[in-house]
Design a protein around this motif. Structure first.
Motif, mmCIF file in Angstrom:
data_model
loop_
_atom_site.group_PDB
_atom_site.id
_atom_site.type_symbol
_atom_site.label_atom_id
_atom_site.label_comp_id
_atom_site.label_asym_id
_atom_site.label_seq_id
_atom_site.Cartn_x
_atom_site.Cartn_y
_atom_site.Cartn_z
ATOM 1 N N GLU A 82 0.604 -1.161 -0.131
ATOM 2 C CA GLU A 82 -0.064 0.106 -0.227
ATOM 3 C C GLU A 82 0.934 1.292 -0.168
ATOM 4 O OE1 GLU A 82 -2.450 -3.088 2.137
ATOM 5 O OE2 GLU A 82 -0.269 -2.569 2.136
ATOM 6 N N LEU A 83 2.220 1.024 0.148
ATOM 7 C CA LEU A 83 3.001 2.150 0.241
ATOM 8 C C LEU A 83 3.952 2.345 -0.823
ATOM 9 C CD1 LEU A 83 4.106 2.009 4.018
ATOM 10 C CD2 LEU A 83 2.152 3.297 2.940
ATOM 11 N N GLU A 84 4.407 3.474 -1.415
ATOM 12 C CA GLU A 84 5.500 3.683 -2.391
ATOM 13 C C GLU A 84 6.520 4.794 -2.097
ATOM 14 O OE1 GLU A 84 3.269 4.702 -5.679
ATOM 15 O OE2 GLU A 84 2.424 6.710 -4.767
ATOM 16 N N LEU A 85 7.660 4.467 -2.387
ATOM 17 C CA LEU A 85 8.820 5.575 -2.259
ATOM 18 C C LEU A 85 8.327 6.911 -2.858
ATOM 19 C CD1 LEU A 85 11.508 5.761 -0.772
ATOM 20 C CD2 LEU A 85 12.349 5.065 -3.043
ATOM 21 N N GLY A 86 8.386 7.931 -1.988
ATOM 22 C CA GLY A 86 8.417 9.406 -2.800
ATOM 23 C C GLY A 86 9.357 10.328 -1.842
ATOM 24 N N VAL A 87 8.877 11.438 -2.292
ATOM 25 C CA VAL A 87 9.671 12.719 -1.846
ATOM 26 C C VAL A 87 8.738 13.438 -0.846
ATOM 27 C CG1 VAL A 87 11.047 14.842 -2.211
ATOM 28 C CG2 VAL A 87 11.538 12.684 -3.550
ATOM 29 N N ILE A 88 8.906 13.899 -0.033
ATOM 30 C CA ILE A 88 8.201 14.472 1.045
ATOM 31 C C ILE A 88 8.857 15.956 1.371
ATOM 32 C CG2 ILE A 88 6.785 12.778 2.013
ATOM 33 C CD1 ILE A 88 8.458 13.395 4.830
ATOM 34 N N GLU A 89 8.161 16.997 1.998
ATOM 35 C CA GLU A 89 8.671 18.067 2.510
ATOM 36 C C GLU A 89 8.632 18.141 4.070
ATOM 37 O OE1 GLU A 89 7.849 22.765 2.728
ATOM 38 O OE2 GLU A 89 6.857 21.787 1.189
ATOM 39 N N LEU A 90 9.936 18.341 4.701
ATOM 40 C CA LEU A 90 9.809 18.581 6.050
ATOM 41 C C LEU A 90 9.622 19.919 6.672
ATOM 42 C CD1 LEU A 90 13.150 16.290 6.446
ATOM 43 C CD2 LEU A 90 10.849 15.509 6.673
ATOM 44 N N ALA A 91 9.347 20.066 7.869
ATOM 45 C CA ALA A 91 9.047 21.075 8.593
ATOM 46 C C ALA A 91 9.908 22.328 8.066
ATOM 47 C CB ALA A 91 8.681 21.220 10.299
ATOM 48 N N ASP A 92 11.035 22.251 8.137
ATOM 49 C CA ASP A 92 12.223 23.221 7.913
ATOM 50 C C ASP A 92 12.199 23.371 6.291
ATOM 51 O OD1 ASP A 92 13.479 21.168 6.677
ATOM 52 O OD2 ASP A 92 15.457 21.129 7.935
ATOM 53 N N GLY A 93 11.283 22.858 5.495
ATOM 54 C CA GLY A 93 11.396 23.098 3.970
ATOM 55 C C GLY A 93 12.273 22.280 3.121
ATOM 56 N N SER A 94 13.224 21.282 3.929
ATOM 57 C CA SER A 94 13.966 20.552 3.186
ATOM 58 C C SER A 94 13.156 19.385 2.664
ATOM 59 C CB SER A 94 15.245 20.064 4.044
ATOM 60 O OG SER A 94 14.646 19.358 4.905
ATOM 61 N N GLY A 95 13.586 18.448 1.853
ATOM 62 C CA GLY A 95 12.899 17.572 1.200
ATOM 63 C C GLY A 95 13.737 15.990 1.841
ATOM 64 N N SER A 96 12.812 14.957 1.761
ATOM 65 C CA SER A 96 13.359 13.645 2.084
ATOM 66 C C SER A 96 12.472 12.687 1.320
ATOM 67 C CB SER A 96 13.464 13.587 3.650
ATOM 68 O OG SER A 96 13.927 12.135 3.994
ATOM 69 N N LEU A 97 13.395 11.573 1.051
ATOM 70 C CA LEU A 97 12.492 10.302 0.712
ATOM 71 C C LEU A 97 11.845 9.839 1.875
ATOM 72 C CD1 LEU A 97 15.413 8.318 -1.006
ATOM 73 C CD2 LEU A 97 13.440 9.666 -2.149
ATOM 74 N N ALA A 98 10.659 9.148 1.573
ATOM 75 C CA ALA A 98 9.759 8.675 2.527
ATOM 76 C C ALA A 98 8.653 7.775 1.820
ATOM 77 C CB ALA A 98 8.956 9.821 3.454
ATOM 78 N N MET A 99 8.308 6.786 2.659
ATOM 79 C CA MET A 99 7.225 5.753 2.076
ATOM 80 C C MET A 99 5.912 6.570 2.225
ATOM 81 S SD MET A 99 8.833 3.284 1.214
ATOM 82 C CE MET A 99 7.649 2.468 0.523
ATOM 83 N N ARG A 100 5.083 6.731 1.294
ATOM 84 C CA ARG A 100 3.764 7.447 1.093
ATOM 85 C C ARG A 100 2.740 6.509 0.614
ATOM 86 N NH1 ARG A 100 4.854 12.557 -2.484
ATOM 87 N NH2 ARG A 100 3.442 11.384 -3.823
ATOM 88 N N MET A 101 1.452 6.702 0.933
ATOM 89 C CA MET A 101 0.332 5.896 0.688
ATOM 90 C C MET A 101 0.194 6.048 -0.822
ATOM 91 S SD MET A 101 -1.448 4.209 3.254
ATOM 92 C CE MET A 101 -3.243 4.347 2.686
ATOM 93 N N ARG A 102 -0.034 4.842 -1.467
ATOM 94 C CA ARG A 102 -0.501 4.887 -2.872
ATOM 95 C C ARG A 102 -2.083 5.499 -2.879
ATOM 96 N NH1 ARG A 102 2.861 1.620 -6.117
ATOM 97 N NH2 ARG A 102 4.037 0.120 -4.698
ATOM 98 N N GLU A 103 -2.260 6.241 -3.964
ATOM 99 C CA GLU A 103 -3.608 6.856 -4.144
ATOM 100 C C GLU A 103 -4.696 5.839 -4.075
ATOM 101 O OE1 GLU A 103 -5.894 9.950 -4.648
ATOM 102 O OE2 GLU A 103 -3.943 10.412 -5.144
ATOM 103 N N SER A 104 -4.173 4.745 -5.049
ATOM 104 C CA SER A 104 -5.352 3.361 -5.071
ATOM 105 C C SER A 104 -5.508 2.629 -3.526
ATOM 106 C CB SER A 104 -4.656 2.391 -5.877
ATOM 107 O OG SER A 104 -3.547 1.945 -5.359
ATOM 108 N N ALA A 105 -4.589 2.979 -2.327
ATOM 109 C CA ALA A 105 -4.888 2.330 -1.248
ATOM 110 C C ALA A 105 -5.560 3.297 -0.213
ATOM 111 C CB ALA A 105 -3.379 2.007 -0.520
ATOM 112 N N LEU A 106 -6.012 4.558 -0.524
ATOM 113 C CA LEU A 106 -6.868 5.589 0.425
ATOM 114 C C LEU A 106 -8.111 4.968 0.635
ATOM 115 C CD1 LEU A 106 -5.569 8.854 -0.913
ATOM 116 C CD2 LEU A 106 -4.818 7.591 1.351
#
Length: 127
Positions: A82-106
């Motif tokens: 249900e998860l996929e690798l993506g890029v997210i934004e952290l509170a300080d404005g920097s980016g990081s890789l993270a596992m995110r929910m697939r749209e189809s799993a919501l």
């Protein structure tokens, strides 16, 4: 060796059942996402982060510096479908890789919005 940052917010956090997959990674500390995400429990087995255009929340987690081999060989193979690798934004404005929910799993059975619960560990404590 090339290294990237990886934000984790569920079982890969310290003390979680997947944290051993980060053996060899460098713990950079506890961090929060920018308030651009909804946070879900999937069957109370693991959490999922999903970006939204509005109505987002801050999601707490941990940041690690990992090399590609560790990511490819140890962590990603153990992540749920249900998860996929993506890029997210952290509170300080920097980016990081993270596992995110697939749209189809919501909309799948057992997916519950827990954005207002203070993160995965707080959610588990309240159960």
């Amino acid at each position: 060796m090339d290294r990237v940052t990886m934000f984790v917010n569920g079982q890969a956090m310290s003390g979680g059942t997947l944290n051993d997959a980060l053996t060899g990674a460098r713990f950079l500390g506890k961090v929060d996402t920018a308030p651009k995400y909804r946070f879900y429990s999937v069957r109370d087995e693991f959490p999922g982060l999903h970006p939204v255009g509005s109505g987002g929340a801050v999601v707490p987690g941990e940041l690690y510096e990992v090399d590609y081999d560790l990511l490819r060989e140890k962590l990603l193979p153990r992540e749920p479908a249900e998860l996929e690798l993506g890029v997210i934004e952290l509170a300080d404005g920097s980016g990081s890789l993270a596992m995110r929910m697939r749209e189809s799993a919501l909309g799948a059975p057992g997916v519950t919005d827990i954005s207002d619960r203070g993160g995965w560990l707080a959610y588990l404590e309240d159960k």
